[in-house]
Design an enzyme around this catalytic site. Structure first.
Site: not given
Lengths: 451, 100
Positions: A121-122, A229, A249, A251, A289, A375
């Site tokens: 997502a970042t 989220q 995201s 994970h 890739t 973070c």
């Protein structure tokens, strides 16, 4: 109050009684920053030591066995490069990648061609914000976001500011939601992009993206939403919400780490300048890739989420209610941060007044918890999200985020609640502030003497 | 539901539960057992034979999946997990595992 004493106390007296709580926090006058890592020591678990139970599902989630099951063949047997056009290894990987793309698209009501695989997502947020702003920079040089966004959104906006764009950081209300009237008033003729997160990672509030989407569409502004989220946890439909770009995201939805996706609307078309140059994969927007096993994992996670969304939501709500009820009924002066209704129930952020968040985290060392986002969890500064919602500094310092997810059990919730109640009571017993409150002294009226 | 389908469903249910209990990880094990129970409970009243047949096929696929995933046991390190169905300081030792 604590902030004031921190600023005004000279370093030589930092250990004296100017600070009302026993001084584990250094003053800002001695320049070395104090990190939570100094207090909560990192160490590998010993063989006979307990593994803490996991209550931090906003930071990351364990992979669902169904996801691993889908991924494994692509780690060992089907290892072709999905962009190889000349042999069966490539073809089978490409088919798997396209199936995964469809699974992601189906979960958010999009077309598979609108999904771009990224590293997370970042990267999606960076791509969306910098990409759209830079593409339209000849005509539009204004971007709007909110103060409670994730660091990667705020930092991307800072980069744009250094490139000469103007950025508006919208404040949020006490409940964590943006003021729609203020948002509408902030839109200028040269605004190219508005970025608002769907579900906040620290306090769990859910922004009214559908209403924001309507405003943006009527004003001709692209809407980007960071839904890391939210995807797979609340029903999302990009057409209903009129979202133009959406970050996903892997994970956070029981998928593998290191993969994510960006939804980019085709009609009306959103154009963006790519961040990476290279082989032109992913419609030229994200060269490099595509990692087939990770993409397959993300697809499987999305398909499992689509199937389980209702079941999971019901269970997570039940467990969250159980946790909050247990804690709130046992101890007074506990505040839940964020709007009580407009929220994703799996993210519970509680402030325990008169208790240091970090002391509580240390006491609860057999539960994996966090005082905010992973973070920023290294520093002892109060979370900027909590400051943005106007939480008093002492309440912001005493907050803990409980993350509940698919694999959380009732036993774990009960243990966490009971242990929390015990330690909050114990720490309050030791706190002079708590004693004063019990005697009926209004803490806020006290002028702390300086020596 | 016809008689053969009924016995087939019951045996599938038992097999799924038995296999789910073999998950070495506490959280996966609990989830699998709970999910299997809840799925069968939710679909208890379905009478349409084609739906039942489709669900049976799905159940068999899930069973194979669980069996594959459970065999990761040999990769696991035994480690103690703090688990807690008692009071705050009554600690139960559960053996759990971390995939390496």
């Amino acid at each position: 109050m604590r902030g004031r004493s921190r600023q005004e106390t000279p370093p030589s007296t930092s250990g004296s009684c100017a600070a009302p709580t026993p001084g584990i926090r250094k003053t800002s006058a001695d320049k070395s920053p104090l990190f939570a890592a100094d207090l909560i020591k990192k160490h590998e678990l010993e063989k006979d030591e307990f593994r803490p139970l996991y209550m931090d599902f906003q930071a990351t989630t364990p992979m669902d066995p169904r996801v691993l099951d889908a991924m494994l063949p692509y780690q060992v047997n089907y290892y072709g490069n999905p962009h190889s056009r000349t042999h069966a290894y490539g073809w089978e990987s490409e088919t798997a990648m396209e199936t995964a793309r469809k699974q992601v698209a189906d979960l958010i009501g999009a077309d598979p061609r609108e999904i771009i695989f990224t590293s997370g997502a970042t990267e999606s947020n960076n791509m969306a914000i910098k990409g759209v702003a830079r593409f339209y920079q000849s005509k539009k040089r204004h971007v709007i976001t909110t103060q409670t966004e994730h660091k990667c959104v705020l930092d991307s906006c800072r980069v744009l500011e250094s490139e000469g764009f103007s950025v508006t950081y919208l404040p949020v209300q006490k409940n964590g939601l943006v003021d729609l009237e203020l948002l509408e008033a902030s839109i200028r003729p040269d605004t190219s992009l508005l970025s608002v997160m769907t579900v906040n990672n620290e306090i769990g509030v859910q922004q009214p993206i559908d209403e924001i989407g309507r405003i943006c569409r009527s004003k001709g502004v692209f809407l980007h939403t960071d839904a890391a989220q939210a995807v797979g946890k609340i029903p999302i439909n990009v057409s209903d919400w009129k979202v133009d770009l959406m970050s996903i995201s892997g994970h956070k939805i029981y998928g593998p780490k290191g993969v994510g996706a960006l939804y980019v609307r085709r009609r009306p078309r959103v154009r963006l300048e790519p961040l990476q140059s290279g082989g032109g994969q992913e419609r030229g927007l994200r060269s490099g890739t595509v990692p087939t096993p990770l993409a397959v994992g993300l697809g499987a996670a999305c398909s499992v989420a689509q199937q389980e969304i209702e079941y999971d939501h019901q269970r997570v709500s039940m467990l969250a209610n159980r946790l909050v009820q247990k804690i709130m009924s046992a101890i007074p002066d506990v505040v839940m941060n964020g709007d009580p209704n407009q929220r994703y129930p799996g993210c519970v952020n509680l402030s325990f007044a008169y208790v240091e968040g970090e002391s509580l985290l240390m006491a609860l060392k057999d539960v994996a918890l966090s005082s905010g986002s992973a973070c920023t969890s290294a520093s002892l500064e109060p979370s900027y999200v909590l400051r943005a919602i106007g939480a008093d500094e002492d309440l912001a310092h005493s907050s803990i985020r409980f993350g509940i997810g698919r694999f959380t059990t009732e036993e774990e919730v009960d243990y966490t609640a009971e242990k929390c109640i015990f330690h909050v009571s114990r720490l309050r017993e030791m706190s002079p502030l708590w004693e004063m409150v019990q005697e009926g002294i209004d803490i806020k009226s006290i002028k702390w003497a300086q020596h | 539901m016809s008689a053969p389908a009924r016995s087939q469903v019951i045996s599938l249910y038992k097999l799924l539960l038995t296999e789910s209990k073999k998950f070495p990880s506490y959280n996966y094990r609990n989830y699998a057992v709970r999910r299997v129970r809840d799925a069968f409970r939710a679909n208890r009243t379905i009478g349409d034979p084609t739906t039942v047949e489709r669900l049976i096929t799905e159940g068999q696929q899930t069973l194979a999946l669980i069996q594959r995933q459970v065999t990761h046991t040999h990769l696991d390190i035994e480690q103690r997990l703090l688990m807690t169905d008692l009071g705050p300081f009554d600690i139960y030792y559960y053996s759990t595992s971390v995939w390496q």
